[in-house]
Design a protein around this motif. Sequence first.
Motif, mmCIF file in Angstrom:
data_model
loop_
_atom_site.group_PDB
_atom_site.id
_atom_site.type_symbol
_atom_site.label_atom_id
_atom_site.label_comp_id
_atom_site.label_asym_id
_atom_site.label_seq_id
_atom_site.Cartn_x
_atom_site.Cartn_y
_atom_site.Cartn_z
ATOM 1 N N SER A 1 -0.719 8.661 4.393
ATOM 2 C CA SER A 1 -0.015 9.749 3.725
ATOM 3 C C SER A 1 0.946 9.190 2.683
ATOM 4 N N ASP A 2 1.365 10.038 1.749
ATOM 5 C CA ASP A 2 2.286 9.608 0.699
ATOM 6 C C ASP A 2 3.634 9.232 1.285
ATOM 7 N N ALA A 3 4.400 8.437 0.512
ATOM 8 C CA ALA A 3 5.755 8.010 0.902
ATOM 9 C C ALA A 3 5.758 7.255 2.231
ATOM 10 N N SER A 4 4.694 6.479 2.456
ATOM 11 C CA SER A 4 4.614 5.657 3.668
ATOM 12 C C SER A 4 4.198 4.240 3.271
ATOM 13 N N PRO A 5 5.047 3.492 2.586
ATOM 14 C CA PRO A 5 4.661 2.155 2.113
ATOM 15 C C PRO A 5 4.384 1.194 3.271
ATOM 16 N N ASN A 6 3.276 0.469 3.134
ATOM 17 C CA ASN A 6 2.891 -0.553 4.100
ATOM 18 C C ASN A 6 2.785 -1.892 3.381
ATOM 19 N N ALA A 7 3.385 -2.914 3.965
ATOM 20 C CA ALA A 7 3.280 -4.258 3.397
ATOM 21 C C ALA A 7 1.936 -4.866 3.774
ATOM 22 N N CYS B 1 0.812 -7.477 13.492
ATOM 23 C CA CYS B 1 -0.254 -7.048 12.593
ATOM 24 C C CYS B 1 -0.748 -5.689 13.067
ATOM 25 N N MET B 2 -0.436 -4.642 12.312
ATOM 26 C CA MET B 2 -0.693 -3.274 12.750
ATOM 27 C C MET B 2 -1.735 -2.593 11.874
ATOM 28 N N ARG B 3 -2.237 -1.479 12.374
ATOM 29 C CA ARG B 3 -3.027 -0.609 11.515
ATOM 30 C C ARG B 3 -2.127 0.004 10.450
ATOM 31 N N ILE B 4 -2.716 0.493 9.385
ATOM 32 C CA ILE B 4 -1.943 1.196 8.366
ATOM 33 C C ILE B 4 -1.240 2.382 9.024
ATOM 34 N N SER B 5 0.062 2.540 8.749
ATOM 35 C CA SER B 5 0.875 3.533 9.455
ATOM 36 C C SER B 5 1.465 4.543 8.482
ATOM 37 N N SER B 6 1.449 5.811 8.876
ATOM 38 C CA SER B 6 2.033 6.901 8.090
ATOM 39 C C SER B 6 3.281 7.438 8.780
ATOM 40 N N ASN B 7 4.158 8.039 7.978
ATOM 41 C CA ASN B 7 5.343 8.741 8.488
ATOM 42 C C ASN B 7 6.224 7.854 9.362
ATOM 43 N N VAL B 8 6.358 6.592 8.975
ATOM 44 C CA VAL B 8 7.125 5.653 9.796
ATOM 45 C C VAL B 8 8.597 6.016 9.811
ATOM 46 N N LEU C 1 0.852 -1.184 0.000
ATOM 47 C CA LEU C 1 0.000 0.000 0.000
ATOM 48 C C LEU C 1 0.889 1.237 0.000
ATOM 49 N N GLN C 2 0.642 2.156 -0.944
ATOM 50 C CA GLN C 2 1.457 3.364 -1.024
ATOM 51 C C GLN C 2 0.630 4.632 -1.153
ATOM 52 N N SER C 3 -0.691 4.495 -1.103
ATOM 53 C CA SER C 3 -1.533 5.681 -1.254
ATOM 54 C C SER C 3 -2.810 5.506 -0.451
ATOM 55 N N SER C 4 -3.552 6.604 -0.297
ATOM 56 C CA SER C 4 -4.786 6.567 0.492
ATOM 57 C C SER C 4 -5.915 5.825 -0.224
ATOM 58 N N VAL D 1 -10.733 -15.204 3.354
ATOM 59 C CA VAL D 1 -9.520 -14.418 3.111
ATOM 60 C C VAL D 1 -9.202 -13.633 4.374
ATOM 61 N N TYR D 2 -7.904 -13.581 4.738
ATOM 62 C CA TYR D 2 -7.422 -12.771 5.857
ATOM 63 C C TYR D 2 -6.276 -11.903 5.362
ATOM 64 N N PHE D 3 -6.205 -10.653 5.847
ATOM 65 C CA PHE D 3 -5.071 -9.820 5.463
ATOM 66 C C PHE D 3 -4.741 -8.840 6.580
ATOM 67 N N SER D 4 -3.473 -8.453 6.621
ATOM 68 C CA SER D 4 -2.987 -7.554 7.673
ATOM 69 C C SER D 4 -1.869 -6.695 7.112
ATOM 70 N N PHE D 5 -1.428 -5.715 7.905
ATOM 71 C CA PHE D 5 -0.465 -4.720 7.444
ATOM 72 C C PHE D 5 0.691 -4.584 8.441
ATOM 73 N N VAL D 6 1.815 -4.104 7.911
ATOM 74 C CA VAL D 6 2.954 -3.716 8.743
ATOM 75 C C VAL D 6 3.791 -2.745 7.906
ATOM 76 N N PRO D 7 4.371 -1.707 8.496
ATOM 77 C CA PRO D 7 5.225 -0.801 7.724
ATOM 78 C C PRO D 7 6.322 -1.560 6.997
ATOM 79 N N ALA D 8 6.566 -1.211 5.752
ATOM 80 C CA ALA D 8 7.526 -1.961 4.936
ATOM 81 C C ALA D 8 8.937 -1.938 5.511
ATOM 82 N N ASN D 9 9.319 -0.850 6.190
ATOM 83 C CA ASN D 9 10.682 -0.781 6.715
ATOM 84 C C ASN D 9 10.852 -1.578 8.015
ATOM 85 N N TYR D 10 9.789 -2.230 8.491
ATOM 86 C CA TYR D 10 9.911 -3.124 9.649
ATOM 87 C C TYR D 10 10.514 -4.477 9.262
ATOM 88 N N ILE D 11 10.485 -4.809 7.982
ATOM 89 C CA ILE D 11 10.872 -6.142 7.531
ATOM 90 C C ILE D 11 12.380 -6.329 7.656
#
Length: 447
Positions: A419-425, A291-298, A252-255, A271-281
């Motif tokens: 927000s922009d520039a906040s990729p979430n896996a 498994c987190m909520r969608i996160s901005s400005n990580v 995810l990279q946009s609103s 189907v099940y799906f969840s999110f985590v900031p991409a830079n956590y990997i």
Amino acid sequence: MSSNVQTSGMGNGKQNFRIRPSNAPSDGIFAHQGQPVLTFELPNSNVLLDPSKLRLVGKYRIKAGSLNEIQEGDKVGLDQYLGINSCFENVAWSSKMSRSVIEKVNNYPKLINSIRPALSSTQNYQSNLQVESIASQNLDYADNAFGSVAFGNGGVPVGVEFCTSIFTGLTMASGNRLPLMKLGGLMLSIDLAPNEAVFTCDNTALTPQYELYDLSLTGEYLVPSAEERGALAGMESGEVEMNTFTSLFSILQSSQHNSVFNLGIRELVSVYFSFVPANYINNYANNQYQCMRISSNVTGGAATSEQVTKVNFLRNGAQMPFLFDLDVLDDSNEAQLQRFYLMSLKKLTDINRTAIDSNINDVRTAIGSTGFTQTSTNQLNVLNKENYVLGVPYDMLGNYSGADFSNQPLTITIDSNLSDASPNAMYLYALAKTMVSYSPSGISVRS
């Protein structure tokens, strides 16, 4: 003679077994930097396997010398819901004889965190799960109870014993007995996870490494009578029905985000799906399996959790299974989203009869703030939603007869305040009915 029914009423005797890894190194130690793959082979015998009884047992420890820089007060932990399952990255089932893959689950810890916390009570994490799989739901307690043993006294780790179930569709939602001879035996392969993914360290200078040893797979065979063995041997061709998971990934990279998945599945159950900031990997400083909520400005140091505002599920562009948008009110408990998620979990209750009660034992709203009480204010606190998962059931009739996505893509549209520039896996797991056909020429797998 052929058969396409599950052999659920056969077997007049039980036989416990313990199998050692078929690829064990000479010292018996498995590690990501060493021997990173575990393989267990179940024989091509005329017995019935109860997959729900399978357990992986062994010992876990921190590699000697990999934490020499640890200081007083430093915390090194495993995910509070996963425990030892943080160490297993991918899990696959295949036929031992033909090597045909029946089920492969990538990012296996994310699957477990997508289902087990909501199916287990807080009491489970304070009793059996804590003792068996080092999953205590409390990082500080786990560090005090298990950390010193895993790290060792005087630099000599003695290890922590563990015993964990296998969390795949084949073991959790596939009936209770599988004929091993007709499947050509079974092979279980487990890829070990990188050290950076397994541990979370508040001191980022630390680089701990783990080791697993004294490993074995335990379980239970059901031995048919002589008459039943003859009947099974006479079934030259037929089908065995089971349920398996398919794992997928998106960013995810946009609103306003669309994810399109070409599943190739004839009967999609849920189907099940969840999110985590991409830079956590693969980052020691963060827990990538959470498994987190969608996160901005990580990356900016002022991360904020964003609420989903609308979700849509489509098949080939048409809304399905719901003929309406799933709109979410601002600052709400997202009751409708959570309702459908809990409905999808009903497909897995064969392995866990624990009641799902959001007022008592739903750990998704029972962690985070000190002195948690059941109030609207505390439920809205993002810290109390640390295991945030969404899901949807497609088996609306409750008989594992799902929706056909064989030639039509699954599309999930997600509107949020990202927000922009906040990729979430985004990690997605699809549970589907799978048919394994057997004949004298081998087996074939069809989802």
